[in-house]
Motif scaffolding. Structure first.
Motif, PDB file in Angstrom:
ATOM      1  N   GLY A  43     -34.681  63.936  18.241  1.00 53.31           N
ATOM      2  CA  GLY A  43     -33.524  63.933  19.126  1.00 53.31           C
ATOM      3  C   GLY A  43     -32.934  65.303  19.387  1.00 53.31           C
ATOM      4  O   GLY A  43     -32.213  65.494  20.355  1.00 53.31           O
ATOM      5  N   LEU A  44     -33.228  66.269  18.525  1.00 51.13           N
ATOM      6  CA  LEU A  44     -32.666  67.609  18.690  1.00 51.13           C
ATOM      7  C   LEU A  44     -33.461  68.420  19.706  1.00 51.13           C
ATOM      8  O   LEU A  44     -34.634  68.151  19.950  1.00 51.13           O
ATOM      9  N   PRO A  45     -32.833  69.441  20.288  1.00 50.78           N
ATOM     10  CA  PRO A  45     -33.550  70.256  21.272  1.00 50.78           C
ATOM     11  C   PRO A  45     -34.637  71.102  20.616  1.00 50.78           C
ATOM     12  O   PRO A  45     -34.475  71.596  19.513  1.00 50.78           O
ATOM     13  N   TRP A  46     -35.751  71.221  21.329  1.00 54.24           N
ATOM     14  CA  TRP A  46     -36.860  72.075  20.909  1.00 54.24           C
ATOM     15  C   TRP A  46     -36.922  73.241  21.865  1.00 54.24           C
ATOM     16  O   TRP A  46     -35.946  73.579  22.496  1.00 54.24           O
ATOM     17  N   GLY A  47     -38.063  73.825  21.994  1.00 54.57           N
ATOM     18  CA  GLY A  47     -38.234  74.985  22.873  1.00 54.57           C
ATOM     19  C   GLY A  47     -38.056  74.609  24.326  1.00 54.57           C
ATOM     20  O   GLY A  47     -37.748  73.477  24.676  1.00 54.57           O
ATOM     21  N   PHE A  48     -38.285  75.582  25.155  1.00 53.07           N
ATOM     22  CA  PHE A  48     -38.133  75.371  26.584  1.00 53.07           C
ATOM     23  C   PHE A  48     -39.348  74.654  27.140  1.00 53.07           C
ATOM     24  O   PHE A  48     -40.477  74.976  26.807  1.00 53.07           O
ATOM     25  N   GLY A  49     -39.098  73.668  27.971  1.00 54.10           N
ATOM     26  CA  GLY A  49     -40.170  72.926  28.606  1.00 54.10           C
ATOM     27  C   GLY A  49     -40.031  73.008  30.106  1.00 54.10           C
ATOM     28  O   GLY A  49     -38.973  73.318  30.639  1.00 54.10           O
ATOM     29  N   GLY A  50     -41.087  72.760  30.796  1.00 54.91           N
ATOM     30  CA  GLY A  50     -41.054  72.794  32.250  1.00 54.91           C
ATOM     31  C   GLY A  50     -41.080  74.193  32.814  1.00 54.91           C
ATOM     32  O   GLY A  50     -40.720  74.402  33.967  1.00 54.91           O
ATOM     33  N   ALA A  51     -41.490  75.173  32.006  1.00 53.00           N
ATOM     34  CA  ALA A  51     -41.558  76.545  32.494  1.00 53.00           C
ATOM     35  C   ALA A  51     -42.658  76.641  33.541  1.00 53.00           C
ATOM     36  O   ALA A  51     -43.722  76.048  33.411  1.00 53.00           O
ATOM     37  N   SER A  52     -42.386  77.388  34.594  1.00 56.79           N
ATOM     38  CA  SER A  52     -43.384  77.503  35.652  1.00 56.79           C
ATOM     39  C   SER A  52     -43.278  78.867  36.318  1.00 56.79           C
ATOM     40  O   SER A  52     -42.242  79.532  36.268  1.00 56.79           O
ATOM     41  N   THR A  53     -44.357  79.263  36.907  1.00 60.50           N
ATOM     42  CA  THR A  53     -44.367  80.469  37.741  1.00 60.50           C
ATOM     43  C   THR A  53     -44.790  80.034  39.133  1.00 60.50           C
ATOM     44  O   THR A  53     -45.693  79.223  39.305  1.00 60.50           O
ATOM     45  N   THR A  54     -44.128  80.577  40.122  1.00 61.74           N
ATOM     46  CA  THR A  54     -44.418  80.238  41.505  1.00 61.74           C
ATOM     47  C   THR A  54     -44.586  81.532  42.277  1.00 61.74           C
ATOM     48  O   THR A  54     -43.755  82.435  42.166  1.00 61.74           O
ATOM     49  N   VAL A  55     -45.668  81.637  43.027  1.00 63.02           N
ATOM     50  CA  VAL A  55     -45.860  82.788  43.902  1.00 63.02           C
ATOM     51  C   VAL A  55     -45.235  82.452  45.246  1.00 63.02           C
ATOM     52  O   VAL A  55     -45.573  81.447  45.868  1.00 63.02           O
ATOM     53  N   ARG A  56     -44.323  83.258  45.650  1.00 61.09           N
ATOM     54  CA  ARG A  56     -43.621  83.013  46.912  1.00 61.09           C
ATOM     55  C   ARG A  56     -43.950  84.135  47.898  1.00 61.09           C
ATOM     56  O   ARG A  56     -44.211  85.263  47.499  1.00 61.09           O
ATOM     57  N   GLY A 107     -45.248  91.093  55.247  1.00 65.19           N
ATOM     58  CA  GLY A 107     -44.416  90.245  54.389  1.00 65.19           C
ATOM     59  C   GLY A 107     -44.410  90.762  52.963  1.00 65.19           C
ATOM     60  O   GLY A 107     -45.051  91.773  52.624  1.00 65.19           O
ATOM     61  N   MET A 108     -43.681  90.068  52.118  1.00 67.13           N
ATOM     62  CA  MET A 108     -43.583  90.478  50.725  1.00 67.13           C
ATOM     63  C   MET A 108     -43.875  89.269  49.835  1.00 67.13           C
ATOM     64  O   MET A 108     -43.323  88.196  50.020  1.00 67.13           O
ATOM     65  N   SER A 109     -44.789  89.461  48.874  1.00 70.88           N
ATOM     66  CA  SER A 109     -45.081  88.420  47.891  1.00 70.88           C
ATOM     67  C   SER A 109     -44.382  88.763  46.594  1.00 70.88           C
ATOM     68  O   SER A 109     -44.319  89.925  46.199  1.00 70.88           O
ATOM     69  N   TYR A 110     -43.858  87.770  45.942  1.00 68.52           N
ATOM     70  CA  TYR A 110     -43.251  87.989  44.632  1.00 68.52           C
ATOM     71  C   TYR A 110     -43.457  86.744  43.775  1.00 68.52           C
ATOM     72  O   TYR A 110     -43.724  85.660  44.266  1.00 68.52           O
ATOM     73  N   ILE A 111     -43.377  86.954  42.467  1.00 68.23           N
ATOM     74  CA  ILE A 111     -43.578  85.866  41.513  1.00 68.23           C
ATOM     75  C   ILE A 111     -42.220  85.422  41.004  1.00 68.23           C
ATOM     76  O   ILE A 111     -41.413  86.240  40.555  1.00 68.23           O
ATOM     77  N   ASP A 112     -41.971  84.136  41.085  1.00 66.51           N
ATOM     78  CA  ASP A 112     -40.712  83.555  40.625  1.00 66.51           C
ATOM     79  C   ASP A 112     -40.970  82.903  39.262  1.00 66.51           C
ATOM     80  O   ASP A 112     -41.788  81.998  39.143  1.00 66.51           O
ATOM     81  N   LEU A 113     -40.305  83.376  38.236  1.00 69.05           N
ATOM     82  CA  LEU A 113     -40.450  82.822  36.890  1.00 69.05           C
ATOM     83  C   LEU A 113     -39.280  81.892  36.598  1.00 69.05           C
ATOM     84  O   LEU A 113     -38.132  82.302  36.634  1.00 69.05           O
ATOM     85  N   ASP A 114     -39.589  80.657  36.312  1.00 70.62           N
ATOM     86  CA  ASP A 114     -38.568  79.669  35.972  1.00 70.62           C
ATOM     87  C   ASP A 114     -38.767  79.264  34.516  1.00 70.62           C
ATOM     88  O   ASP A 114     -39.757  78.616  34.191  1.00 70.62           O
TER      89      ASP A 114
END
Length: 154
Positions: free
Chosen positions: A18-31, A54-61
């Motif tokens: 029931g307690l929180p663990w590490g981060f989940g759902g981490a993703s990288t998106t190229v925009r 144009g400009m490409s960049y990586i979005d870290l979530d």
């Protein structure tokens, strides 16, 4: 292993779910952000289209903290609980050591962190390792207060 330690280990495993663990759902998106286009004219008056690149960049979530029941570590927590129950039922020291190893692996799954889930798993692992060491030492010899291997004079 005493009954209190058994129940403390099982309660700790339930609490770890029931307690929180590490981060989940981490993703990288190229925009891609397109450049701007505009009309230019040459010396003869003809129009042509000119576009900036144009400009490409990586979005870290990084995602959010997830509870133990939604984290992949839940398989190790449930496996540890099953091994622990089997060890209680059969009295096997090997199953108790396997449950302790499972608890250590669960605590180190995402790396050691100060989240509640891994800390509780480390505490469960400490209780189980202490129980395996107490089992290995055996009961004290009658009247000496020392393990049987030390009770004979040298």
């Amino acid at each position: 292993m005493t009954h209190a330690a058994r129940w403390a280990a099982l309660a700790g495993l339930g609490l770890a779910l029931g307690l929180p663990w590490g981060f989940g759902g981490a993703s990288t998106t190229v925009r891609y952000q397109p450049g701007h286009c505009y009309t230019q004219y040459d010396a003869d008056g003809f129009a042509y289209l000119s576009c900036d690149p144009g400009m490409s960049y990586i979005d870290l979530d990084p995602g959010t903290e997830v509870p133990g029941y939604a984290h992949p570590v839940r398989a190790l927590v449930v496996g540890c609980a099953v091994l622990l129950l089997l060890a209680f039922r059969s009295g096997s020291a090997r199953l108790l050591r396997a449950a302790a190893c499972c608890a250590v692996l669960g605590a180190a799954y995402d790396g050691i962190s100060l989240a509640g889930g891994p800390l509780i798993m480390l505490a469960v692992a400490a209780v189980l390792i202490g129980a395996t060491r107490a089992r290995r030492a055996g009961p004290p010899a009658f009247g000496t207060g020392r393990p049987p291997s030390w009770s004979t004079p040298v």
